[in-house]
Design a protein around this motif. Structure first.
Motif, mmCIF file in Angstrom:
data_model
loop_
_atom_site.group_PDB
_atom_site.id
_atom_site.type_symbol
_atom_site.label_atom_id
_atom_site.label_comp_id
_atom_site.label_asym_id
_atom_site.label_seq_id
_atom_site.Cartn_x
_atom_site.Cartn_y
_atom_site.Cartn_z
ATOM 1 N N VAL A 71 -47.077 -6.665 -40.948
ATOM 2 C CA VAL A 71 -48.300 -7.049 -41.647
ATOM 3 C C VAL A 71 -49.262 -5.869 -41.739
ATOM 4 N N LYS A 72 -49.752 -5.647 -42.934
ATOM 5 C CA LYS A 72 -50.835 -4.687 -43.157
ATOM 6 C C LYS A 72 -52.130 -5.500 -43.067
ATOM 7 N N TYR A 73 -52.923 -5.230 -42.044
ATOM 8 C CA TYR A 73 -54.141 -6.008 -41.800
ATOM 9 C C TYR A 73 -55.381 -5.150 -42.035
ATOM 10 N N ALA A 90 -56.914 -12.397 -40.822
ATOM 11 C CA ALA A 90 -55.750 -11.953 -41.585
ATOM 12 C C ALA A 90 -54.461 -12.237 -40.820
ATOM 13 N N ALA A 91 -54.482 -12.016 -39.515
ATOM 14 C CA ALA A 91 -53.302 -12.270 -38.687
ATOM 15 C C ALA A 91 -52.964 -13.763 -38.669
ATOM 16 N N GLN A 92 -53.979 -14.595 -38.535
ATOM 17 C CA GLN A 92 -53.742 -16.032 -38.532
ATOM 18 C C GLN A 92 -53.268 -16.516 -39.897
ATOM 19 N N ARG A 93 -53.767 -15.923 -40.939
ATOM 20 C CA ARG A 93 -53.300 -16.277 -42.287
ATOM 21 C C ARG A 93 -51.826 -15.890 -42.448
ATOM 22 N N ALA A 94 -51.447 -14.724 -41.927
ATOM 23 C CA ALA A 94 -50.044 -14.305 -41.991
ATOM 24 C C ALA A 94 -49.153 -15.319 -41.283
ATOM 25 N N THR A 131 -54.457 -13.251 -32.096
ATOM 26 C CA THR A 131 -54.028 -14.248 -33.074
ATOM 27 C C THR A 131 -53.949 -15.642 -32.459
ATOM 28 N N ALA A 132 -53.531 -15.678 -31.201
ATOM 29 C CA ALA A 132 -53.382 -16.976 -30.529
ATOM 30 C C ALA A 132 -54.705 -17.558 -30.069
ATOM 31 N N LEU A 133 -55.695 -16.712 -29.857
ATOM 32 C CA LEU A 133 -56.997 -17.205 -29.392
ATOM 33 C C LEU A 133 -57.739 -17.875 -30.546
ATOM 34 N N GLY A 134 -58.155 -19.046 -30.343
ATOM 35 C CA GLY A 134 -58.925 -19.754 -31.363
ATOM 36 C C GLY A 134 -58.085 -20.311 -32.498
#
Length: 169
Positions: free
Chosen positions: A39-41, A59-63, A96-99
């Motif tokens: 992923v390019k964030y 962006a990470a969560q969207r990925a 990414t896992a937080l929240g």
């Protein structure tokens, strides 16, 4: 279907080491029966767009949600999707896992209906703290030049990991 790791290359939240900490990891995973998605964030430096937290986490969560949305077409097991990253990318893999939420079942956007919580987290020589022992360039690119103590604490993984966090290596 294959398990998958969403890969966040390191680079102090300022650049992305896309080859070594991205595509090389994906090739390794593929040789070992896993899909690797690099992923390019958003970045916080002159090489990026001066983005700050929470842009990277969002962006990470969207990925994560996009991979689960298209899991069948990608031959990926949507129940075995994790995050992986090195240095700042390792921080983002855990962040990414937080929240993360389970998704909004009635969301107009079908992608938002899926969970953003990774099933596992792999952190390779991660940035962990945003406090006094922080990698200062990563902290500056993530939070700006003068973050508050509250911001530093909120993004210091050692202060945020709670029971129920995904299995982590």
């Amino acid at each position: 279907p294959f398990p998958a790791a969403i890969i966040f290359p390191g680079g102090a939240y300022g650049v992305l080491d896309f080859h070594v900490e991205g595509t090389e990891y994906a090739k390794f995973l593929a040789r070992n029966g896993m899909a690797g998605i690099v992923v390019k964030y958003p970045l916080g430096s002159i090489f990026g767009h001066f983005r700050r937290h929470p842009a990277m986490q969002q962006a990470a969560q969207r990925a994560m949600r996009l991979i689960r949305t298209h899991a069948k077409a990608l031959n990926i097991d949507p129940g075995k999707v994790g995050t992986m990253g090195s240095s700042a990318g390792g921080h983002l893999a855990a962040l990414t896992a937080l929240g993360s939420t389970d998704g909004k079942k009635d969301a107009a956007d079908p992608v938002e209906r899926h969970s953003a919580r990774p099933d596992f987290v792999v952190m390779c020589y991660p940035v962990v703290s945003m406090g006094e022992v922080a990698h200062r360039t990563s902290r500056s690119n993530l939070l700006g030049s003068d973050p508050t103590q509250e911001q530093k604490d909120a993004l210091s993984l050692e202060k945020q990991i709670k029971p129920g966090f995904p299995p982590t290596f």
